[in-house]
Scaffold this active site. Sequence first.
Site, PDB file in Angstrom:
ATOM      1  N   ALA A  26       0.834  -1.203   0.000  1.00 55.83           N
ATOM      2  CA  ALA A  26       0.000   0.000   0.000  1.00 55.83           C
ATOM      3  C   ALA A  26       0.861   1.242   0.000  1.00 55.83           C
ATOM      4  O   ALA A  26       2.056   1.186   0.283  1.00 55.83           O
ATOM      5  CB  ALA A  26      -0.893   0.004   1.237  1.00 55.83           C
ATOM      6  N   ASN A  27       0.242   2.370  -0.315  1.00 51.72           N
ATOM      7  CA  ASN A  27       0.883   3.661  -0.130  1.00 51.72           C
ATOM      8  C   ASN A  27       0.545   4.180   1.262  1.00 51.72           C
ATOM      9  O   ASN A  27      -0.448   3.758   1.854  1.00 51.72           O
ATOM     10  CB  ASN A  27       0.328   4.671  -1.144  1.00 51.72           C
ATOM     11  N   ARG A  28       1.331   5.107   1.740  1.00 54.25           N
ATOM     12  CA  ARG A  28       0.977   5.806   2.973  1.00 54.25           C
ATOM     13  C   ARG A  28      -0.051   6.870   2.642  1.00 54.25           C
ATOM     14  O   ARG A  28       0.183   7.702   1.774  1.00 54.25           O
ATOM     15  CB  ARG A  28       2.198   6.549   3.516  1.00 54.25           C
TER      16      ARG A  28
ATOM     17  N   ALA B  37      -1.827   2.842  -5.354  1.00 52.43           N
ATOM     18  CA  ALA B  37      -0.616   2.027  -5.538  1.00 52.43           C
ATOM     19  C   ALA B  37      -0.330   1.911  -7.032  1.00 52.43           C
ATOM     20  O   ALA B  37      -1.224   1.598  -7.821  1.00 52.43           O
ATOM     21  CB  ALA B  37      -0.803   0.647  -4.929  1.00 52.43           C
TER      22      ALA B  37
END
Length: 223
Positions: free
Chosen positions: A33-35, A101
């Site tokens: 995942a992305n932050r 993402a």
Amino acid sequence: ITARLKAGPLAGRRVLVTSGPTHEPIDPVRYIANRSSGAQGTAIARALLGLGADVVFVTGPAEVPPPEGVELVRVESAREMLEAVEAALPVDAAVFAAAVADWRVSSASSSKIKKQAGALPALTFAENPDILATVSQRTAGRPALVVGFAAETDDVEANAAAKRLRKGCDWIVANDVSPATGIMGGTENAVVILSDEGAERWPRMSKELVARRLAERVALALA
Ligand code: CTP
Ligand code: CA
């Protein structure tokens, strides 16, 4: 009285907001995942509601709860987000605040990958669809205003300006998310709005205020 008329400069306007990260499964218990806390996207949706808009809020698994009063669509992956966004069209304006993402695991497993001594799993990746570019480049049913974000750590304005042209959106809201700024996961943001008219640098302010100013700018553009 069951229906209440909405008032404000965006009354009768339908606006889409994407928010939060996407999760791309590795197996049923793991993901990449992305932050993204979802704070900025959520604040934008709330500000648009405040100006009377009908808001479709397509969100990945964010930390902050979605605002009340939106048409809420919860998704996990980038591909699900694209599907939800296309299903929400047509809209008058679309704001893409999600941290999507870029890659998904093409070798995702439907059963849990078990740890085996001495054997490391090898993941292979596939590129996710670019939701902002897909919507920006639609020939039929393109929103009148498409706003993207660019979270950068280097050469913020140059990277964001190139991104705006490459994707074909109208505005890019660019910010510097280098760890030293404390913007990721924080309550404040410092953004530059890039458009055909050039760069508009806003001072550092709360994410709520960034959202309100952006919503007002959206209202002016649609007026
Ligand atoms: N975005 C999107 N779909 C993707 C990737 C990004 O809709 N698959 C949107 C984001 O919501 C954001 C904008 O595109 O509004 C810019 O995202 P960003 O990650 O900064 O752009 P990328 O083209 O993925 O470039 P980078 O290599 O910097 O990650
Ligand atoms: Ca990206």
